[in-house]
Design a protein around this motif. Structure first.
Motif, PDB file in Angstrom:
ATOM      1  N   ASN A 187      36.525  40.326  58.192  1.00 48.42           N
ATOM      2  CA  ASN A 187      37.495  39.308  57.780  1.00 48.42           C
ATOM      3  C   ASN A 187      36.892  37.946  58.125  1.00 48.42           C
ATOM      4  O   ASN A 187      36.712  37.623  59.301  1.00 48.42           O
ATOM      5  N   TYR A 238      45.717  25.361  48.399  1.00 49.41           N
ATOM      6  CA  TYR A 238      44.445  25.762  47.785  1.00 49.41           C
ATOM      7  C   TYR A 238      43.581  24.534  47.481  1.00 49.41           C
ATOM      8  O   TYR A 238      42.384  24.504  47.790  1.00 49.41           O
ATOM      9  N   ALA A 255      33.817  26.245  45.693  1.00 52.82           N
ATOM     10  CA  ALA A 255      35.029  25.415  45.722  1.00 52.82           C
ATOM     11  C   ALA A 255      35.832  25.706  44.458  1.00 52.82           C
ATOM     12  O   ALA A 255      35.886  26.852  43.995  1.00 52.82           O
ATOM     13  N   THR A 314      43.136  35.337  38.576  1.00 53.77           N
ATOM     14  CA  THR A 314      43.788  34.654  37.446  1.00 53.77           C
ATOM     15  C   THR A 314      44.498  35.632  36.499  1.00 53.77           C
ATOM     16  O   THR A 314      45.124  35.207  35.546  1.00 53.77           O
ATOM     17  N   LYS A 361      40.670  38.920  39.103  1.00 52.13           N
ATOM     18  CA  LYS A 361      41.971  39.335  39.646  1.00 52.13           C
ATOM     19  C   LYS A 361      42.814  38.126  40.031  1.00 52.13           C
ATOM     20  O   LYS A 361      44.028  38.145  39.936  1.00 52.13           O
TER      21      LYS A 361
HETATM   22  N1  LIG Z   1      38.980  33.024  39.438  1.00 55.66           N
HETATM   23  C1  LIG Z   1      39.016  31.702  39.268  1.00 55.66           C
HETATM   24  O1  LIG Z   1      39.510  31.207  38.240  1.00 55.66           O
HETATM   25  C2  LIG Z   1      38.425  30.787  40.287  1.00 55.66           C
HETATM   26  C3  LIG Z   1      38.314  29.436  39.967  1.00 55.66           C
HETATM   27  C4  LIG Z   1      37.758  28.558  40.889  1.00 55.66           C
HETATM   28  C5  LIG Z   1      37.339  29.033  42.102  1.00 55.66           C
HETATM   29  N2  LIG Z   1      37.466  30.347  42.401  1.00 55.66           N
HETATM   30  C6  LIG Z   1      36.999  30.769  43.720  1.00 55.66           C
HETATM   31  O2  LIG Z   1      36.032  31.795  43.562  1.00 55.66           O
HETATM   32  C7  LIG Z   1      36.060  32.630  44.722  1.00 55.66           C
HETATM   33  C8  LIG Z   1      36.163  34.085  44.275  1.00 55.66           C
HETATM   34  O3  LIG Z   1      37.378  34.225  43.558  1.00 55.66           O
HETATM   35  P1  LIG Z   1      37.709  35.467  42.596  1.00 55.66           P
HETATM   36  O4  LIG Z   1      38.426  34.900  41.423  1.00 55.66           O
HETATM   37  O5  LIG Z   1      36.510  36.310  42.400  1.00 55.66           O
HETATM   38  O6  LIG Z   1      38.804  36.201  43.506  1.00 55.66           O
HETATM   39  P2  LIG Z   1      39.051  37.750  43.794  1.00 55.66           P
HETATM   40  O7  LIG Z   1      40.405  37.772  44.434  1.00 55.66           O
HETATM   41  O8  LIG Z   1      38.817  38.573  42.572  1.00 55.66           O
HETATM   42  O9  LIG Z   1      37.912  38.090  44.871  1.00 55.66           O
HETATM   43  C9  LIG Z   1      37.919  37.514  46.154  1.00 55.66           C
HETATM   44  C10 LIG Z   1      37.154  38.426  47.090  1.00 55.66           C
HETATM   45  O10 LIG Z   1      37.212  37.827  48.405  1.00 55.66           O
HETATM   46  C11 LIG Z   1      37.600  38.845  49.326  1.00 55.66           C
HETATM   47  N3  LIG Z   1      38.328  38.255  50.460  1.00 55.66           N
HETATM   48  C12 LIG Z   1      39.548  37.645  50.437  1.00 55.66           C
HETATM   49  N4  LIG Z   1      39.919  37.309  51.679  1.00 55.66           N
HETATM   50  C13 LIG Z   1      38.920  37.710  52.518  1.00 55.66           C
HETATM   51  C14 LIG Z   1      38.735  37.648  53.921  1.00 55.66           C
HETATM   52  N5  LIG Z   1      39.672  37.121  54.729  1.00 55.66           N
HETATM   53  N6  LIG Z   1      37.583  38.146  54.446  1.00 55.66           N
HETATM   54  C15 LIG Z   1      36.642  38.709  53.653  1.00 55.66           C
HETATM   55  N7  LIG Z   1      36.764  38.801  52.298  1.00 55.66           N
HETATM   56  C16 LIG Z   1      37.900  38.309  51.749  1.00 55.66           C
HETATM   57  C17 LIG Z   1      38.500  39.774  48.524  1.00 55.66           C
HETATM   58  O11 LIG Z   1      38.637  41.049  49.147  1.00 55.66           O
HETATM   59  C18 LIG Z   1      37.780  39.826  47.191  1.00 55.66           C
HETATM   60  O12 LIG Z   1      36.782  40.820  47.158  1.00 55.66           O
HETATM   61  C19 LIG Z   1      37.222  32.151  45.581  1.00 55.66           C
HETATM   62  O13 LIG Z   1      36.757  31.303  46.598  1.00 55.66           O
HETATM   63  C20 LIG Z   1      38.060  31.385  44.600  1.00 55.66           C
HETATM   64  O14 LIG Z   1      38.857  30.401  45.224  1.00 55.66           O
HETATM   65  C21 LIG Z   1      38.003  31.241  41.524  1.00 55.66           C
END
Ligand SMILES: NC(=O)c1ccc[n+]([C@@H]2O[C@H](COP(=O)([O-])OP(=O)(O)OC[C@H]3O[C@@H](n4cnc5c(N)ncnc54)[C@H](O)[C@@H]3O)[C@@H](O)[C@H]2O)c1
Length: 247
Positions: free
Chosen positions: A63, A155, A141, A193, A191
């Motif tokens: 974590n 966020y 970011a 979005t 996931k």
């Molecule tokens: N999806 C989007 O549109 C988007 C846009 C801009 C930024 N982001 C950023 O991209 C990054 C990845 O996002 P995503 O869309 O792949 O999300 P996601 O939820 O699909 O994946 C996030 C991953 O982080 C892990 N995680 C969460 N909390 C944790 C913790 N405390 N310790 C260890 N692992 C942890 C989850 O288990 C998961 O595998 C994030 O930082 C998110 O803010 C996403």
């Protein structure tokens, strides 16, 4: 093979954008350690790709918000790997809500997981990069950290904070050959979005000059560029990956 022979550490590498980053780094010659809350379904696939080229794909359960545990995990990874060349602080969560309804827990969880964790991890890993005089740190970011978004005060504060952290750390370590950059994705199909309904998706697409939501691979390609020597003169920057939204 843009990162041949390098070793990377990616947080949140089990799924979504983190998964594509792990796959892209592996397919371009790096060994990859990844930390996540759970192993997910990807490890066997990662190990198969790694094995083909004599690289490694290693999962560490953790974590990122737990300072003592994550510090110990990072130290163990440094010892096992002999050094990390590429660090991608990608793990992140949302706990959306209007500010007057937001609980302090939802505020603190988002700030700790999205921002403070990058401090915990970079503290250990960048110290070792400085000693070896090599390294690229990439902080994930969001465009929301630049332009804001109603319902996401926690966020956007975490992602704006991550951008400030990136620029300050970049200045601290530049003289030792370590580069630190951030990326600011827009809306990407993961996931995070997938709960948006069709109406919300249409409204979003209308704000995106390229007219579509992005794919995780399109984010991973920019991470690969920043991780590689192609970006040898790039530090302290925030690269927007938004289809033109927020330009
Ligand atoms: N999806 C989007 O549109 C988007 C846009 C801009 C930024 N982001 C950023 O991209 C990054 C990845 O996002 P995503 O869309 O792949 O999300 P996601 O939820 O699909 O994946 C996030 C991953 O982080 C892990 N995680 C969460 N909390 C944790 C913790 N405390 N310790 C260890 N692992 C942890 C989850 O288990 C998961 O595998 C994030 O930082 C998110 O803010 C996403």
């Amino acid at each position: 093979m843009l990162v041949q022979g390098k070793t990377a550490l990616v947080t949140g590498g089990s799924r979504g954008i983190g998964r594509e980053i792990v796959l892209t780094l592996l397919n371009n010659g790096a060994s990859v350690y990844y930390i996540d809350l759970a192993e997910g379904e990807s490890l066997a696939e990662y190990q198969e790709i790694a094995a083909k080229h004599g690289q490694k794909a290693v999962f560490k359960q953790g974590n990122v918000a737990d300072e003592a545990a994550i510090t110990a995990t990072c130290e163990q990874i440094l010892e096992e790997s002999g050094g990390i060349d590429i660090l991608v602080n990608n793990a992140g969560i949302t706990r959306d809500g209007l500010v007057f309804r937001m609980t302090a827990k939802d505020w603190n969880d988002v700030l700790t997981i999205n921002l403070t964790s990058a401090f915990y991890i970079s503290k250990v890993i960048s110290r070792s990069m400085i000693k070896r005089r090599v390294g690229s740190v990439i902080n994930v970011a969001s465009i929301v950290g630049v332009i804001g978004n109603g319902g996401q005060t926690n966020y956007s504060a975490s992602k704006a904070g991550l951008i400030g952290f990136t620029k300050s750390l970049a200045r601290e370590v530049a003289g030792r050959g370590v580069r630190v950059n951030a990326i600011a994705p827009g809306f990407i199909n993961t996931k995070m979005t997938e709960q948006l309904n069709e109406e919300q998706r249409d409204a979003l697409r209308a704000q995106i000059p390229l007219g579509r939501i992005g794919e995780p691979e399109e984010v991973a390609k920019v991470v690969l560029f920043l991780a590689s020597d192609l970006a040898s003169y790039v530090t302290g920057q925030v690269v927007h990956i938004t289809g033109g939204m927020g330009m």
